[in-house]
Scaffold this motif. Structure first.
Motif, short mmCIF file in Angstrom:
data_model
loop_
_atom_site.label_atom_id
_atom_site.label_comp_id
_atom_site.label_asym_id
_atom_site.label_seq_id
_atom_site.Cartn_x
_atom_site.Cartn_y
_atom_site.Cartn_z
N SER A 30 162.15 30.76 27.44
CA SER A 30 160.90 31.21 26.82
C SER A 30 160.87 32.74 26.67
CB SER A 30 159.72 30.73 27.66
OG SER A 30 159.82 31.31 28.94
N MET A 31 159.74 33.25 26.38
CA MET A 31 159.57 34.68 26.11
C MET A 31 160.21 35.52 27.20
SD MET A 31 157.75 34.74 23.33
CE MET A 31 156.51 35.94 23.04
N THR A 32 160.95 36.56 26.80
CA THR A 32 161.56 37.47 27.76
C THR A 32 161.00 38.85 27.53
OG1 THR A 32 163.40 37.87 26.27
CG2 THR A 32 163.70 36.15 27.94
N ARG A 33 160.99 39.66 28.57
CA ARG A 33 160.46 41.02 28.48
C ARG A 33 161.61 42.00 28.37
NH1 ARG A 33 155.16 41.48 30.00
NH2 ARG A 33 155.39 43.64 30.60
N THR A 34 161.51 42.92 27.44
CA THR A 34 162.49 43.99 27.33
C THR A 34 161.74 45.31 27.28
OG1 THR A 34 162.48 43.92 24.92
CG2 THR A 34 164.13 42.56 26.04
N ALA A 35 162.29 46.28 27.94
CA ALA A 35 161.65 47.61 27.94
C ALA A 35 161.92 48.29 26.61
CB ALA A 35 162.19 48.45 29.08
N THR A 36 160.90 48.90 26.05
CA THR A 36 161.08 49.63 24.80
C THR A 36 161.66 51.00 25.11
OG1 THR A 36 158.83 50.43 24.93
CG2 THR A 36 159.19 48.44 23.64
N PRO A 37 162.54 51.51 24.25
CA PRO A 37 163.06 52.85 24.51
C PRO A 37 161.95 53.87 24.37
CG PRO A 37 163.82 52.03 22.38
CD PRO A 37 163.08 50.91 23.05
N SER A 38 161.74 54.67 25.42
CA SER A 38 160.59 55.55 25.42
C SER A 38 160.92 56.96 24.92
CB SER A 38 160.00 55.64 26.82
OG SER A 38 160.98 56.12 27.71
N ARG A 39 162.14 57.42 25.15
CA ARG A 39 162.47 58.79 24.77
C ARG A 39 163.87 58.84 24.18
NH1 ARG A 39 160.60 61.98 30.13
NH2 ARG A 39 161.93 63.56 29.27
N PRO A 40 164.09 59.80 23.28
CA PRO A 40 165.45 59.95 22.75
C PRO A 40 166.41 60.46 23.83
CG PRO A 40 163.94 61.55 21.75
CD PRO A 40 163.14 60.68 22.66
N PRO A 41 167.71 60.44 23.56
CA PRO A 41 168.67 60.93 24.56
C PRO A 41 168.44 62.40 24.90
CG PRO A 41 169.80 60.03 22.63
CD PRO A 41 168.35 59.95 22.37
N LEU A 42 168.96 62.80 26.06
CA LEU A 42 168.74 64.15 26.57
C LEU A 42 169.26 65.21 25.61
CD1 LEU A 42 167.46 65.32 29.10
CD2 LEU A 42 169.71 65.43 30.12
N TRP A 43 170.43 65.03 25.04
CA TRP A 43 171.00 66.03 24.13
C TRP A 43 170.14 66.20 22.90
CZ3 TRP A 43 172.27 64.94 19.15
CH2 TRP A 43 172.42 63.60 18.81
N LYS A 44 169.55 65.10 22.40
CA LYS A 44 168.70 65.18 21.21
C LYS A 44 167.39 65.91 21.52
CE LYS A 44 167.76 62.32 17.29
NZ LYS A 44 167.86 61.00 16.73
N ARG A 45 166.86 65.66 22.73
CA ARG A 45 165.65 66.37 23.12
C ARG A 45 165.92 67.87 23.27
NH1 ARG A 45 163.47 63.43 28.22
NH2 ARG A 45 165.68 63.06 28.49
N TYR A 46 167.12 68.23 23.76
CA TYR A 46 167.47 69.66 23.89
C TYR A 46 167.55 70.31 22.51
CZ TYR A 46 169.90 73.94 25.13
OH TYR A 46 170.24 75.26 25.27
N VAL A 47 168.15 69.63 21.55
CA VAL A 47 168.24 70.17 20.19
C VAL A 47 166.84 70.36 19.60
CG1 VAL A 47 169.01 69.66 17.84
CG2 VAL A 47 170.55 69.29 19.76
N LEU A 48 165.96 69.38 19.82
CA LEU A 48 164.58 69.51 19.33
C LEU A 48 163.83 70.64 20.05
CD1 LEU A 48 163.64 65.73 19.07
CD2 LEU A 48 164.07 67.31 17.18
N TYR A 49 164.12 70.81 21.33
CA TYR A 49 163.51 71.89 22.12
C TYR A 49 163.93 73.25 21.57
CZ TYR A 49 162.73 74.66 26.40
OH TYR A 49 162.35 75.62 27.30
N ILE A 50 165.23 73.44 21.33
CA ILE A 50 165.74 74.71 20.77
C ILE A 50 165.15 74.94 19.38
CG2 ILE A 50 167.82 75.87 19.91
CD1 ILE A 50 167.65 75.95 22.88
N ASN A 51 165.10 73.89 18.56
CA ASN A 51 164.55 74.01 17.22
C ASN A 51 163.08 74.45 17.28
OD1 ASN A 51 164.46 73.82 14.40
ND2 ASN A 51 163.77 71.70 14.49
N GLY A 52 162.32 73.86 18.20
CA GLY A 52 160.93 74.26 18.35
C GLY A 52 160.78 75.71 18.79
#
Length: 120
Positions: free
Chosen positions: A69-91
């Motif tokens: 029956s129905m199974t639970r899966t966690a939704t991805p909450s945040r992008p990978p660390l390297w992508k967040r760093y690139v967005l941080y530098i861009n900001g």
């Protein structure tokens, strides 16, 4: 004089990357959550804090069998660390210093801009 300025600009690049990397790691990797520290006694209980999950309906596997029956899966909450760093530098390069934890809803850039005339 031009060589001196060029040399200083080229020295700035690794210093900038080093400092931003240290600050980014302190903000994202060190255990603890600044929101929980600010909330203090008003924080949510551990059950409410859990990551949102989505329900996945039953389906047939590759062998034609119906899965359980129905199974639970966690939704991805945040992008990978390297992508967040690139967005941080861009900001940072575009003047986006984030939102203040102390002053509700105000950007850090607007707070600095409002205080700047008093420093000159």
């Amino acid at each position: 004089m031009g060589k001196y300025i060029l040399k200083r600009v080229l020295q700035f690049i690794p210093v900038f990357l080093g400092v931003t990397l240290i600050l980014f790691v302190m903000e994202n990797v060190v255990p603890g959550d600044p929101i929980k520290l600010i909330a203090g006694e008003k924080k949510l209980d551990p059950v409410t804090e859990q990551k949102p999950a989505r329900l996945v309906p039953p389906h047939r596997d590759g062998l034609g069998r119906q899965t359980s029956s129905m199974t639970r899966t966690a939704t991805p909450s945040r992008p990978p660390l390297w992508k967040r760093y690139v967005l941080y530098i861009n900001g940072l390069l575009h003047g986006d210093l984030g939102v203040s934890y102390q002053k509700s809803g105000q950007t850090v850039s607007s707070i600095i801009a409002s205080k700047y005339p008093y420093t000159v």
